[in-house]
Write a protein that holds these residues in place. Structure first.
Motif, PDB file in Angstrom:
ATOM      1  N   ARG A 131       0.812  -1.082  -0.085  1.00 27.06           N
ATOM      2  CA  ARG A 131       0.208   0.063  -0.079  1.00 27.06           C
ATOM      3  C   ARG A 131       0.970   1.246   0.047  1.00 27.06           C
ATOM      4  N   ASP A 132       1.990   1.183   0.749  1.00 28.23           N
ATOM      5  CA  ASP A 132       2.741   2.593   0.968  1.00 28.23           C
ATOM      6  C   ASP A 132       3.406   2.652  -0.187  1.00 28.23           C
ATOM      7  N   GLN A 133       3.898   1.749  -0.774  1.00 27.40           N
ATOM      8  CA  GLN A 133       4.396   1.883  -2.148  1.00 27.40           C
ATOM      9  C   GLN A 133       3.793   2.426  -3.131  1.00 27.40           C
ATOM     10  N   ALA A 134       2.618   1.757  -3.191  1.00 24.82           N
ATOM     11  CA  ALA A 134       1.484   2.480  -4.308  1.00 24.82           C
ATOM     12  C   ALA A 134       1.357   3.843  -3.771  1.00 24.82           C
ATOM     13  N   MET A 135       1.014   4.153  -2.687  1.00 27.76           N
ATOM     14  CA  MET A 135       0.763   5.753  -2.220  1.00 27.76           C
ATOM     15  C   MET A 135       1.708   6.673  -2.966  1.00 27.76           C
ATOM     16  N   PHE A 136       2.781   6.275  -2.423  1.00 28.76           N
ATOM     17  CA  PHE A 136       3.906   7.365  -2.466  1.00 28.76           C
ATOM     18  C   PHE A 136       4.523   7.485  -3.824  1.00 28.76           C
ATOM     19  N   GLU A 137       4.606   6.049  -4.681  1.00 27.78           N
ATOM     20  CA  GLU A 137       4.848   6.451  -5.761  1.00 27.78           C
ATOM     21  C   GLU A 137       4.162   7.107  -6.754  1.00 27.78           C
ATOM     22  N   LEU A 138       2.580   6.941  -6.578  1.00 27.62           N
ATOM     23  CA  LEU A 138       1.593   7.817  -7.056  1.00 27.62           C
ATOM     24  C   LEU A 138       1.576   9.278  -6.666  1.00 27.62           C
ATOM     25  N   MET A 139       1.796   9.408  -5.453  1.00 23.99           N
ATOM     26  CA  MET A 139       2.016  10.957  -5.216  1.00 23.99           C
ATOM     27  C   MET A 139       3.158  11.610  -5.738  1.00 23.99           C
ATOM     28  N   TYR A 140       4.269  10.687  -5.874  1.00 26.51           N
ATOM     29  CA  TYR A 140       5.443  11.564  -6.628  1.00 26.51           C
ATOM     30  C   TYR A 140       5.325  11.428  -8.083  1.00 26.51           C
ATOM     31  N   SER A 141       4.583  10.507  -8.663  1.00 23.79           N
ATOM     32  CA  SER A 141       4.607  10.413 -10.280  1.00 23.79           C
ATOM     33  C   SER A 141       3.781  11.478 -10.596  1.00 23.79           C
ATOM     34  N   GLN A 181       6.293   3.089 -12.984  1.00 21.58           N
ATOM     35  CA  GLN A 181       6.650   2.560 -11.574  1.00 21.58           C
ATOM     36  C   GLN A 181       5.220   2.562 -10.872  1.00 21.58           C
ATOM     37  N   ALA A 182       4.668   3.843 -10.932  1.00 25.55           N
ATOM     38  CA  ALA A 182       3.374   3.836 -10.007  1.00 25.55           C
ATOM     39  C   ALA A 182       2.350   3.072 -10.283  1.00 25.55           C
ATOM     40  N   LEU A 183       2.172   2.856 -11.770  1.00 24.59           N
ATOM     41  CA  LEU A 183       1.307   1.855 -12.142  1.00 24.59           C
ATOM     42  C   LEU A 183       1.600   0.444 -11.794  1.00 24.59           C
ATOM     43  N   ALA A 184       3.006   0.055 -11.716  1.00 26.16           N
ATOM     44  CA  ALA A 184       3.246  -1.273 -11.199  1.00 26.16           C
ATOM     45  C   ALA A 184       3.102  -1.219  -9.782  1.00 26.16           C
ATOM     46  N   ALA A 185       3.114  -0.308  -9.074  1.00 23.99           N
ATOM     47  CA  ALA A 185       3.083  -0.369  -7.715  1.00 23.99           C
ATOM     48  C   ALA A 185       1.491  -0.636  -7.392  1.00 23.99           C
ATOM     49  N   LEU A 186       0.757   0.131  -8.185  1.00 27.71           N
ATOM     50  CA  LEU A 186      -0.830   0.017  -8.058  1.00 27.71           C
ATOM     51  C   LEU A 186      -1.216  -1.246  -8.373  1.00 27.71           C
ATOM     52  N   ARG A 187      -0.675  -1.888  -9.342  1.00 24.07           N
ATOM     53  CA  ARG A 187      -1.289  -3.299  -9.866  1.00 24.07           C
ATOM     54  C   ARG A 187      -0.847  -4.204  -8.855  1.00 24.07           C
ATOM     55  N   ALA A 188       0.080  -4.030  -7.989  1.00 18.60           N
ATOM     56  CA  ALA A 188       0.436  -5.003  -7.047  1.00 18.60           C
ATOM     57  C   ALA A 188      -0.310  -4.928  -5.888  1.00 18.60           C
ATOM     58  N   TRP A 189      -0.655  -3.434  -5.629  1.00 19.02           N
ATOM     59  CA  TRP A 189      -1.708  -3.001  -4.513  1.00 19.02           C
ATOM     60  C   TRP A 189      -3.361  -3.427  -4.508  1.00 19.02           C
ATOM     61  N   LEU A 190      -3.715  -3.244  -5.817  1.00 16.23           N
ATOM     62  CA  LEU A 190      -5.168  -3.350  -5.735  1.00 16.23           C
ATOM     63  C   LEU A 190      -5.676  -4.612  -5.512  1.00 16.23           C
ATOM     64  N   PRO A 191      -5.036  -5.925  -6.222  1.00 18.16           N
ATOM     65  CA  PRO A 191      -5.592  -7.116  -5.870  1.00 18.16           C
ATOM     66  C   PRO A 191      -5.647  -7.738  -4.119  1.00 18.16           C
ATOM     67  N   ARG A 192      -4.863  -6.909  -3.559  1.00 20.17           N
ATOM     68  CA  ARG A 192      -4.779  -7.138  -1.971  1.00 20.17           C
ATOM     69  C   ARG A 192      -5.550  -6.191  -1.235  1.00 20.17           C
ATOM     70  N   ARG A 193      -5.954  -5.043  -1.806  1.00 17.86           N
ATOM     71  CA  ARG A 193      -6.693  -4.084  -1.024  1.00 17.86           C
ATOM     72  C   ARG A 193      -7.949  -4.710  -0.443  1.00 17.86           C
ATOM     73  N   GLY A 194      -8.816  -5.455  -1.104  1.00 19.40           N
ATOM     74  CA  GLY A 194      -9.974  -6.105  -0.747  1.00 19.40           C
ATOM     75  C   GLY A 194      -9.684  -6.802   0.450  1.00 19.40           C
ATOM     76  N   GLN A 195      -8.486  -7.146   0.934  1.00 21.79           N
ATOM     77  CA  GLN A 195      -8.204  -8.084   2.074  1.00 21.79           C
ATOM     78  C   GLN A 195      -8.584  -7.459   3.481  1.00 21.79           C
ATOM     79  N   VAL A 196      -8.560  -5.977   3.329  1.00 20.95           N
ATOM     80  CA  VAL A 196      -8.932  -5.040   4.621  1.00 20.95           C
ATOM     81  C   VAL A 196      -9.996  -4.228   4.268  1.00 20.95           C
ATOM     82  N   ALA A 197     -10.178  -3.864   3.087  1.00 21.20           N
ATOM     83  CA  ALA A 197     -11.132  -2.821   2.848  1.00 21.20           C
ATOM     84  C   ALA A 197     -12.689  -3.041   3.269  1.00 21.20           C
ATOM     85  N   ASN A 198     -13.031  -2.103   3.920  1.00 20.10           N
ATOM     86  CA  ASN A 198     -14.802  -2.187   4.315  1.00 20.10           C
ATOM     87  C   ASN A 198     -15.309  -1.722   3.178  1.00 20.10           C
TER      88      ASN A 198
END
Length: 294
Positions: A131-141, A181-198
């Motif tokens: 999650r953090d990698q996706a957040m900060f890659e996107l913020m900087y990108s 780089q941000a796209l790759a980080a988002l693709r890694a995060w999105l499938p895992r997001r549902g494990q905790v998202a309400n």
């Protein structure tokens, strides 16, 4: 019958809330209007003149308020009177033509390209690291503000088009490119997001499954900096500053940077030209044989 300042201030804040101003912006307006009420008293705003506003600003300056804060306060008072004029409560805006005291303009805190590379060094593997990698890659990108990142929903990101739709200040929408780089980080995060998202559309969620908050975002960035050994002072807005500085250094296209940052005025973006010149001056000092200090 004259209208009192306090009741009109409340009406103004409700009008801003109806226009979906952010809670942080509403809080800032409320603070600035409270200063006005304190300094001029429970007066009829129609009876205030420019010298009253100037005296109020001078009092705040004498208390130690910085020029940047005074400029924001004057802007809030000006907007308040603009609202009163539209509503027919005043005939003139006493804030027009007034300027706050000038102060030294501080350069934004931008990290170097090498520092950013170190900060975002991957790959991330643990759940929250993804999650953090996706957040900060996107913020900087994409040069996002903290509130813009927090406010993103899953549907705002178009991975196929490499774009993100952002709602910025004043509820203005802009579409910003997203790097590989941000796209790759988002693709890694999105499938895992549902494990905790309400039941939330939020792109980035916290430990309780709801939309991540500003404090959690800041702490996550601090932990990332410590983990990767980045000694420079890192805060969320520094990633946006770094984006602007690095894109400007590479392209020199001030207008494009303005559009991507969502700045209403080019003068706001121009502060990054000082950063760019600072970088060039350092290169000159290191490289030019007649510039080297003995």
């Amino acid at each position: 019958m004259p209208q009192l300042l306090s009741s009109l201030s409340e009406a103004f804040l409700k009008a801003l809330q109806a226009r979906q101003y952010s809670p942080a912006t509403l809080s800032t307006y409320a603070i600035d209007l409270a200063h006005l009420l304190e300094l001029v008293g429970e007066a009829d705003p129609a009876g205030l003149a420019s010298h009253d506003i100037r005296r109020a600003l001078a009092t705040l300056h004498a208390r130690g308020q910085q020029p940047k804060t005074l400029a924001r306060t004057l802007s809030a008072w000006r907007s308040f009177y603009h609202y009163l004029a539209r509503q027919g409560f005043v005939a003139a805006n006493p804030c027009l033509g007034l300027r706050p005291p000038k102060g030294d303009r501080k350069l934004p805190n931008a990290l170097s390209v090498d520092e950013m590379a170190k900060l975002l060094e991957g790959p991330a593997e643990a759940f929250w690291s993804l999650r953090d990698q996706a957040m900060f890659e996107l913020m900087y990108s994409s040069g996002l503000r903290r509130a813009e990142l927090i406010g993103l929903d899953v549907g705002d990101v178009d991975l196929d088009a490499s774009e993100v739709t952002v709602i910025g200040k004043g509820r203005k929408t802009r579409i910003v490119p997203v790097g590989s780089q941000a796209l790759a980080a988002l693709r890694a995060w999105l499938p895992r997001r549902g494990q905790v998202a309400n039941d939330t559309p939020a792109l980035f969620v916290g430990a309780r499954g709801g939309r991540i908050g500003a404090t959690a975002l800041r702490l996550a960035l601090n932990k990332l900096a410590v983990r990767h050994g980045v000694t420079a002072h890192v805060h969320p807005h520094a990633l946006r500053h770094s984006f602007a500085s690095h894109v400007l250094q590479s392209s020199g296209d001030l207008r494009a940077v303005q559009e991507m940052l969502g700045h209403a005025s080019l003068s706001t973006t121009q502060v990054y030209t000082h950063l760019d010149f600072q970088h060039l001056a350092q290169v000159y000092d290191r490289a030019h044989p007649r510039a080297r200090k003995k």
